[in-house]
Design a protein around this motif. Structure first.
Motif, PDB file in Angstrom:
ATOM      1  N   TRP B  35       0.827  -1.204   0.000  1.00 40.09           N
ATOM      2  CA  TRP B  35       0.000   0.000   0.000  1.00 40.09           C
ATOM      3  C   TRP B  35       0.865   1.260   0.000  1.00 40.09           C
ATOM      4  O   TRP B  35       0.617   2.211  -0.721  1.00 40.09           O
ATOM      5  CB  TRP B  35      -0.917  -0.019   1.223  1.00 40.09           C
ATOM      6  N   THR B  36       1.910   1.272   0.830  1.00 42.21           N
ATOM      7  CA  THR B  36       2.720   2.479   0.969  1.00 42.21           C
ATOM      8  C   THR B  36       3.612   2.713  -0.246  1.00 42.21           C
ATOM      9  O   THR B  36       3.791   3.842  -0.684  1.00 42.21           O
ATOM     10  CB  THR B  36       3.591   2.400   2.237  1.00 42.21           C
ATOM     11  N   PHE B  37       4.175   1.617  -0.791  1.00 39.98           N
ATOM     12  CA  PHE B  37       5.224   1.818  -1.792  1.00 39.98           C
ATOM     13  C   PHE B  37       4.811   1.609  -3.233  1.00 39.98           C
ATOM     14  O   PHE B  37       5.546   2.007  -4.127  1.00 39.98           O
ATOM     15  CB  PHE B  37       6.442   0.966  -1.447  1.00 39.98           C
ATOM     16  N   LEU B  38       3.644   0.984  -3.461  1.00 41.23           N
ATOM     17  CA  LEU B  38       3.255   0.746  -4.845  1.00 41.23           C
ATOM     18  C   LEU B  38       3.237   2.031  -5.688  1.00 41.23           C
ATOM     19  O   LEU B  38       3.845   2.062  -6.760  1.00 41.23           O
ATOM     20  CB  LEU B  38       1.904   0.024  -4.897  1.00 41.23           C
ATOM     21  N   PRO B  39       2.569   3.089  -5.215  1.00 47.39           N
ATOM     22  CA  PRO B  39       2.562   4.307  -6.038  1.00 47.39           C
ATOM     23  C   PRO B  39       3.971   4.838  -6.280  1.00 47.39           C
ATOM     24  O   PRO B  39       4.287   5.297  -7.389  1.00 47.39           O
ATOM     25  CB  PRO B  39       1.754   5.303  -5.201  1.00 47.39           C
ATOM     26  N   LEU B  40       4.829   4.762  -5.267  1.00 44.16           N
ATOM     27  CA  LEU B  40       6.189   5.265  -5.412  1.00 44.16           C
ATOM     28  C   LEU B  40       6.990   4.414  -6.387  1.00 44.16           C
ATOM     29  O   LEU B  40       7.684   4.934  -7.259  1.00 44.16           O
ATOM     30  CB  LEU B  40       6.886   5.289  -4.043  1.00 44.16           C
ATOM     31  N   VAL B  41       6.864   3.093  -6.238  1.00 42.71           N
ATOM     32  CA  VAL B  41       7.637   2.199  -7.094  1.00 42.71           C
ATOM     33  C   VAL B  41       7.190   2.326  -8.545  1.00 42.71           C
ATOM     34  O   VAL B  41       8.012   2.388  -9.465  1.00 42.71           O
ATOM     35  CB  VAL B  41       7.502   0.737  -6.597  1.00 42.71           C
ATOM     36  N   TRP B  42       5.884   2.412  -8.746  1.00 43.75           N
ATOM     37  CA  TRP B  42       5.353   2.567 -10.112  1.00 43.75           C
ATOM     38  C   TRP B  42       5.913   3.832 -10.749  1.00 43.75           C
ATOM     39  O   TRP B  42       6.247   3.871 -11.929  1.00 43.75           O
ATOM     40  CB  TRP B  42       3.822   2.610 -10.058  1.00 43.75           C
ATOM     41  N   SER B  43       6.031   4.864  -9.932  1.00 40.43           N
ATOM     42  CA  SER B  43       6.543   6.138 -10.398  1.00 40.43           C
ATOM     43  C   SER B  43       8.051   6.057 -10.668  1.00 40.43           C
ATOM     44  O   SER B  43       8.550   6.578 -11.671  1.00 40.43           O
ATOM     45  CB  SER B  43       6.247   7.159  -9.307  1.00 40.43           C
ATOM     46  N   ILE B  44       8.770   5.387  -9.785  1.00 40.63           N
ATOM     47  CA  ILE B  44      10.226   5.292  -9.940  1.00 40.63           C
ATOM     48  C   ILE B  44      10.584   4.508 -11.204  1.00 40.63           C
ATOM     49  O   ILE B  44      11.406   4.952 -12.009  1.00 40.63           O
ATOM     50  CB  ILE B  44      10.864   4.628  -8.695  1.00 40.63           C
ATOM     51  N   THR B  45       9.950   3.363 -11.404  1.00 42.53           N
ATOM     52  CA  THR B  45      10.294   2.574 -12.606  1.00 42.53           C
ATOM     53  C   THR B  45       9.941   3.369 -13.861  1.00 42.53           C
ATOM     54  O   THR B  45      10.703   3.380 -14.825  1.00 42.53           O
ATOM     55  CB  THR B  45       9.564   1.219 -12.627  1.00 42.53           C
ATOM     56  N   ALA B  46       8.800   4.062 -13.841  1.00 47.90           N
ATOM     57  CA  ALA B  46       8.405   4.826 -15.031  1.00 47.90           C
ATOM     58  C   ALA B  46       9.417   5.914 -15.341  1.00 47.90           C
ATOM     59  O   ALA B  46       9.659   6.229 -16.513  1.00 47.90           O
ATOM     60  CB  ALA B  46       7.021   5.429 -14.832  1.00 47.90           C
TER      61      ALA B  46
END
Lengths: 321, 288
Positions: B35-46
């Protein structure tokens, strides 16, 4: 924001045993020295209190006054109209739309956020291995560090069916590859999810702090009597956490009633006015319609709502205290 | 593993329930992390993909490139916005911590008339949403001729940090034993010297906490920049990001994500450096 009564108690204590300045004064102090001693506390407080006065107290008074006049670029003499602006506001369907949107937004955030914050606080409290526990606790605050604009940018990306994670998940029910932020109902869901993500970490921290203050003996005694985990939570954790739950509610509702950055960046109130919450409505009245007096009326409504709900939550949980 | 043999046979439903029962904490840990990191990780890989690659939904970039970050750093006015953000955050943090420390010291150590009323008045703004003040503050700044100035932002940011900072510092100062100050007073130290040479050095954790809180608030602030400024000379990173993501037409998603992440880095570094103080300071500040 809510600890004022306690503060006062503590303050009184400190005053009680504080040695008065005159007992420190050594022989031969001049009148000027005595004057200095008396005024010192006020001098120390003056910079902080003048800044707070200039940026909070005065603007509130001025906003209230504006809300009782007509203040638009076409009325330079600002005629006094009493409660007319408030009457107009109550008859404006856009006002009620924004009020309704805010209520949905606040209730949605509280419903989802409260459950998540409680789960996360339990997880952080019970996580095994202290390095893992510490690391999780530190990292779980990550969303709290981010600006509303940056959080909104990420969620816009996440919920864009062409590029976002939501596009990958389109095999799941209710996710059909259609638009999210362009759909009046789904846009509300997305801003609630984004807001919950953004403000839950701080609530988790409040609940966690509460859990750490519960006496472990209580659990031990109850376990010996054969209480199950669920019963322990229901009869010990929840009642002991009442004040912290109240604080969490205050924080959730305070942060959600006044959300601005997040919604402006994600939807700008759209599609149509489906996500135009009160702060956005106020901003549009003032800076697009240049109707400062009605906008000031919205400001007063927001202030009253905030104070009302804070007091309401704290009062309703004081019973168990 | 003797316990293994004693286990009763289970139906699949019971097995799942048993598994969840004994591993529920791990289910929670994974939920928290996802929950905490999915949005961040999705953003980082993109942010490491090419603008067209984001449309292919690959989880990881095929050929990671830092081009987007280079484009962010080379974008028009980026360094000016960075400088503005940094300048405003540093100045307002410094001023708010200083004036709050003086106020907190007075509340923690002196007995004087209207002490409680004054403390209440300084703390009360915590009940007031900043964004709601946008209209009267705009009018005030306009009449003072302070529109489009850094001064307007510095003053508003400083003032908004004071209530929480004062509150946390009063707690810190009041908890310090008075003996040291009294000993110094006997040796002729003035009140100011006692604050400066004894109380402040002993309160570094508290000062760091309120400093990072003030920094975070002004680093991330958006509505005031939006309403009170109109030139690149005053505008900050959140505003630049808002403009970037508000463009109509085809978005350069890797660039937008890289920009968002770059705005997070300074505050993240600061937080990780002082994490221990901040979590305990926040907890005591919020919960007391």
């Amino acid at each position: 924001m809510t600890q004022l009564p306690e503060m006062t108690r503590e303050g009184r204590q400190a005053t009680g045993d504080a040695p008065s300045d005159s007992t420190r004064a050594r022989g031969g102090r001049s009148a000027l020295g005595a004057f200095n001693d008396v005024t010192r506390p006020y001098r120390y407080i003056l910079p902080a209190s003048s800044l707070v006065f200039a940026v909070f107290a005065y603007p509130i008074a001025r906003g209230f006054s504006t809300s009782l006049h007509i203040d638009t670029p076409r009325t330079p003499d600002r005629p006094f109209v009493g409660a007319d602006n408030y009457r107009d506001l109550l008859q404006d369907s856009d006002f009620w739309n924004s009020f309704q949107n805010s209520v949905t937004f606040v209730l949605g955030t509280i419903a989802v956020g409260m459950v998540l914050a409680m789960i996360f606080a339990l997880v952080l409290h019970h996580a095994p291995f202290s390095p893992l526990k510490r690391g999780l606790r530190a990292l779980s605050l990550a969303p709290w560090l981010i600006s509303g604009v940056a959080a909104a940018t990420m969620f816009r990306f996440l919920f864009n069916p062409q590029v976002g994670l939501i596009g990958v998940l389109d095999f799941l029910p209710f996710i059909d590859g259609g638009t999210w932020l362009g759909d009046p109902f789904r846009a509300v869901v997305v801003i609630i999810i984004a807001n919950t993500w953004y403000i839950t970490p701080f609530s988790t921290l409040i609940l966690l702090a509460g859990m750490q203050t519960i006496d472990p003996d209580l659990y031990e005694a109850a376990s010996i009597d054969g209480a199950s985990g669920v019963q322990l939570f229901r009869h010990i954790t929840l009642p002991s956490l009442a004040p912290h739950i109240a604080l969490t509610l205050v924080y959730f509702s305070f942060a959600s009633w006044n959300t601005f950055d997040l919604v402006l960046t994600m939807t700008a109130g759209g599609p149509g006015r489906a996500t135009e919450v009160m702060a956005l409505y106020m901003y549009r009245l003032a800076f697009t319609n240049l109707n400062f007096s009605t906008a000031a009326g919205v400001m007063m409504v927001l202030l009253v709502l905030n104070i009302f709900f804070s007091i309401f939550y704290l009062k309703s949980f004081k019973i168990n205290d | 593993m003797s316990a293994e043999n004693e286990r009763p046979l289970r139906t699949p439903v019971q097995a799942v329930r048993h598994f969840l029962g004994s591993n529920i904490i791990w289910v929670g840990v994974i939920l928290l992390i996802v929950w905490t990191f999915l949005p961040l990780v999705w953003s980082i890989t993109a942010s490491f993909k090419t603008p067209n690659e984001v449309y292919t939904f690959g989880i990881l970039p095929e050929d990671p490139s830092a081009d987007s970050y280079r484009d962010v750093f080379n974008s028009r006015n980026f360094w000016r916005y960075m400088y503005n953000s940094m300048f405003l955050a540093v100045i307002s943090t410094f001023v708010s911590v200083t004036v709050s420390a003086f106020a907190a010291y007075a509340f923690a150590r002196f007995a004087f008339r209207f002490r409680h009323t004054l403390l209440l008045l300084i703390l009360l703004p915590r009940l007031i949403p900043r964004v709601s003040l946008i209209v009267p503050l705009y009018q005030l700044l306009l009449s003072l001729g302070l529109m489009n100035t850094r001064t307007a932002l510095i003053v508003t940011y400083t003032a908004s940090a004071i209530p929480l900072a004062t509150w946390i510092l009063v707690g810190f100062f009041a908890a310090l034993p008075k003996d040291l100050e009294e000993a110094a007073a006997v040796d002729g130290a003035s009140r100011f010297q006692q604050l400066w040479k004894i109380v402040l050095p002993l309160s570094v954790p508290g000062l760091v906490t309120v400093g990072v809180l003030a920094f975070r608030d002004s680093w991330n602030e958006f509505p005031f920049v939006l309403a009170f400024t109109s030139g690149a000379d005053q505008r900050t990173l959140p505003y630049a990001l808002f403009l970037l993501s508000d463009t109509v037409g085809l978005q350069n998603w890797p660039l937008v994500n890289a920009f968002a992440l770059v705005t997070i880095i300074p505050i993240l570094v600061l937080y990780l450096r002082f994490e221990k103080h901040i979590v305990s300071g926040l907890t005591s500040g919020a919960v007391k």
